[in-house]
Design an enzyme around this catalytic site. Structure first.
Site, PDB file in Angstrom:
ATOM      1  N   GLU A  24     -92.773 -59.413 -40.986  1.00 40.36           N
ATOM      2  CA  GLU A  24     -92.067 -59.847 -42.200  1.00 40.36           C
ATOM      3  C   GLU A  24     -92.964 -60.824 -42.954  1.00 40.36           C
ATOM      4  OE1 GLU A  24     -89.303 -63.094 -42.174  1.00 40.36           O
ATOM      5  OE2 GLU A  24     -89.141 -63.027 -40.008  1.00 40.36           O
ATOM      6  N   LYS A  84     -86.846 -64.898 -51.519  1.00 31.03           N
ATOM      7  CA  LYS A  84     -86.356 -64.319 -50.266  1.00 31.03           C
ATOM      8  C   LYS A  84     -85.712 -62.965 -50.560  1.00 31.03           C
ATOM      9  CE  LYS A  84     -83.079 -65.486 -46.557  1.00 31.03           C
ATOM     10  NZ  LYS A  84     -82.268 -66.559 -45.966  1.00 31.03           N
ATOM     11  N   VAL A 105     -86.153 -60.189 -41.998  1.00 29.35           N
ATOM     12  CA  VAL A 105     -86.150 -59.180 -40.929  1.00 29.35           C
ATOM     13  C   VAL A 105     -85.545 -57.866 -41.429  1.00 29.35           C
ATOM     14  CG1 VAL A 105     -85.107 -58.598 -38.687  1.00 29.35           C
ATOM     15  CG2 VAL A 105     -86.149 -60.853 -39.047  1.00 29.35           C
ATOM     16  N   ASP A 137     -70.307 -65.241 -42.788  1.00 29.50           N
ATOM     17  CA  ASP A 137     -71.764 -65.222 -42.878  1.00 29.50           C
ATOM     18  C   ASP A 137     -72.409 -64.628 -41.618  1.00 29.50           C
ATOM     19  OD1 ASP A 137     -74.416 -65.609 -43.467  1.00 29.50           O
ATOM     20  OD2 ASP A 137     -74.206 -67.720 -44.035  1.00 29.50           O
ATOM     21  N   SER A 139     -75.826 -62.422 -40.723  1.00 29.38           N
ATOM     22  CA  SER A 139     -77.090 -61.966 -41.313  1.00 29.38           C
ATOM     23  C   SER A 139     -77.190 -60.444 -41.330  1.00 29.38           C
ATOM     24  CB  SER A 139     -78.267 -62.544 -40.534  1.00 29.38           C
ATOM     25  OG  SER A 139     -79.479 -62.032 -41.056  1.00 29.38           O
ATOM     26  N   ALA A 140     -77.721 -59.933 -42.430  1.00 31.14           N
ATOM     27  CA  ALA A 140     -77.978 -58.487 -42.541  1.00 31.14           C
ATOM     28  C   ALA A 140     -79.031 -58.041 -41.528  1.00 31.14           C
ATOM     29  CB  ALA A 140     -78.442 -58.156 -43.962  1.00 31.14           C
ATOM     30  N   ASP A 141     -79.732 -59.010 -40.921  1.00 28.40           N
ATOM     31  CA  ASP A 141     -80.724 -58.676 -39.894  1.00 28.40           C
ATOM     32  C   ASP A 141     -80.092 -57.847 -38.773  1.00 28.40           C
ATOM     33  OD1 ASP A 141     -82.412 -60.285 -41.342  1.00 28.40           O
ATOM     34  OD2 ASP A 141     -82.674 -61.815 -39.793  1.00 28.40           O
ATOM     35  N   LYS A 158     -82.255 -68.864 -33.670  1.00 25.48           N
ATOM     36  CA  LYS A 158     -82.142 -70.321 -33.649  1.00 25.48           C
ATOM     37  C   LYS A 158     -80.766 -70.777 -33.207  1.00 25.48           C
ATOM     38  CE  LYS A 158     -85.947 -72.031 -35.868  1.00 25.48           C
ATOM     39  NZ  LYS A 158     -86.298 -71.333 -37.103  1.00 25.48           N
TER      40      LYS A 158
HETATM   41  N1  PSU Z   1     -84.948 -67.660 -38.600  1.00 25.91           N
HETATM   42  C1  PSU Z   1     -86.044 -68.414 -38.384  1.00 25.91           C
HETATM   43  N2  PSU Z   1     -87.019 -68.440 -39.327  1.00 25.91           N
HETATM   44  C2  PSU Z   1     -86.943 -67.706 -40.459  1.00 25.91           C
HETATM   45  C3  PSU Z   1     -85.805 -66.887 -40.648  1.00 25.91           C
HETATM   46  C4  PSU Z   1     -84.835 -66.891 -39.702  1.00 25.91           C
HETATM   47  O1  PSU Z   1     -86.137 -69.069 -37.369  1.00 25.91           O
HETATM   48  O2  PSU Z   1     -87.839 -67.758 -41.307  1.00 25.91           O
HETATM   49  C5  PSU Z   1     -85.742 -66.010 -41.862  1.00 25.91           C
HETATM   50  C6  PSU Z   1     -86.087 -64.566 -41.456  1.00 25.91           C
HETATM   51  O3  PSU Z   1     -86.796 -63.962 -42.525  1.00 25.91           O
HETATM   52  C7  PSU Z   1     -84.725 -63.929 -41.285  1.00 25.91           C
HETATM   53  C8  PSU Z   1     -83.933 -64.633 -42.375  1.00 25.91           C
HETATM   54  O4  PSU Z   1     -84.721 -62.526 -41.448  1.00 25.91           O
HETATM   55  O5  PSU Z   1     -84.408 -65.972 -42.353  1.00 25.91           O
HETATM   56  C9  PSU Z   1     -82.443 -64.569 -42.155  1.00 25.91           C
HETATM   57  O6  PSU Z   1     -81.809 -65.125 -43.253  1.00 25.91           O
HETATM   58  P1  PSU Z   1     -80.205 -65.061 -43.392  1.00 25.91           P
HETATM   59  O7  PSU Z   1     -79.684 -65.973 -42.306  1.00 25.91           O
HETATM   60  O8  PSU Z   1     -79.921 -65.577 -44.773  1.00 25.91           O
HETATM   61  O9  PSU Z   1     -79.820 -63.642 -43.207  1.00 25.91           O
HETATM   62 MN    MN Z   2     -76.265 -65.091 -44.595  1.00 23.06          MN
END
Ligand code: PSU
Ligand code: MN
Length: 301
Positions: A24, A84, A105, A137, A139-141, A158
């Site tokens: 990524e 982002k 991701v 909330d 994540s789409a991950d 995390k």
């Molecule tokens: N977690 C980390 N470092 C990061 C991210 C997540 O420890 O940089 C980034 C990654 O790119 C991950 C994104 O895909 O944040 C997830 O964001 P969100 O929670 O908004 O889906």
């Molecule tokens: Mn989110």
């Protein structure tokens, strides 16, 4: 459907059936790590992937074009300011010709799958946020990990997320979660979250075999790799910093996509920069394990 531009080096490697590891770009941009740590992270990840016999393929949108693999001319750009970009933002980034959309991701997995790459390395994945029962909330991950035919290699997620719910979500979505030489789900800066992984694996060959035997053409999986012990941080110190950062989010009304970058920055500040070397070490280690898995998959094809 959108077009993707695959670099010559990556296209050649794929055509010859050689190992490729997608990455990524958010982690290498200003959103992920401060300069010069981000440049160091990119260099170390690429070097370790090559040393293990695979080709690195950084993913991004540049000037409205989706890229898989970047030339030397774009390395500075990868490490610069970015917007982002999750999976759902890709169509907009292309339509509006974003100068630099940095892949999260979910976005990186879409580009990797599209290019025919089957292994992806990152630092940490997004997941189910604490309080998601109220905010929704998630994540789409997670959906991308489950539904893109790619092995995602990460140091877990995390501790500011709800890790138990994150694992539950992946179970519901049908994504195998494998622990690399561990029975514990790692928590990014620390080796264990206190939660078990469903399956421990001890070799890249086993991961490759699981990938080969996926139940759907589009089934992805998560390989959780603990941070090396020598680089891990103190859990109590981290948890205090995390709680403070989350309280600050609440006070300042920070929501949605802005939460993750905000919390990451606050943790870095609260740990006096100790989190940076840890972040670099785990990203490099993940890239190395991902390359081994990519080599094992390439050899078994
Ligand atoms: N977690 C980390 N470092 C990061 C991210 C997540 O420890 O940089 C980034 C990654 O790119 C991950 C994104 O895909 O944040 C997830 O964001 P969100 O929670 O908004 O889906
Ligand atoms: Mn989110």
């Amino acid at each position: 459907m959108f077009e993707v531009n695959v670099s010559d080096e990556v296209a050649t490697a794929l055509a010859e059936g050689r190992a490729v590891v997608a990455m990524e770009s958010t982690i290498f941009s200003h959103l992920g790590l401060p300069s010069p740590a981000n440049e160091e992270a990119l260099a170390r990840c690429e070097t370790v992937v090559r040393a293990a016999g695979a080709v690195p393929a950084v993913t991004a949108v540049f000037d409205g074009v989706a890229q898989v693999g970047i030339g030397d001319g774009s390395r500075e750009r990868v490490c610069g300011p970015a917007k982002k970009m999750a999976e759902r933002d890709i169509p907009v980034a292309i339509a509006q010709r974003w100068e630099y959309g940095a892949t999260t991701v979910s976005a990186a997995l879409v580009l990797a799958e599209r290019a025919g790459i089957n292994v992806f390395a990152t630092g940490g994945i997004g997941g189910v946020h604490r309080g998601a029962e109220l905010t929704g909330d998630v994540s789409a991950d997670l959906d991308a990990i489950a539904r893109r035919a790619v092995v995602t290699v990460s140091a877990g997620a995390k501790a500011f997320l709800d890790l138990a719910r994150t694992l539950e979500y992946l179970e519901t979505a049908g994504a195998p979660v494998l622990g690399w030489q561990t029975d514990d789900f790692p928590a990014f800066y620390t080796q264990s979250s206190g939660l078990n992984v469903p399956h421990r694996v001890d070799s890249a060959e086993v991961v490759a075999a699981a990938y080969r035997n996926r139940t759907r053409a589009d089934q992805g999986m998560l390989l959780a790799v603990p941070i090396p012990a020598a680089d891990s941080l103190d859990a109590d110190r981290l948890n205090a910093a995390l709680s403070a950062a989350l309280a600050e989010c609440e006070q300042q009304g920070i929501r949605g996509a802005a939460i993750t970058p905000f919390v990451l920055e606050r943790i870095a500040a609260a740990t006096d920069g100790d989190s940076l070397p840890a972040n670099l070490a785990l990203a490099e280690h993940n890239a190395e394990i991902a390359a081994k898995v990519a080599v094992a998959i390439a050899q078994s094809n």
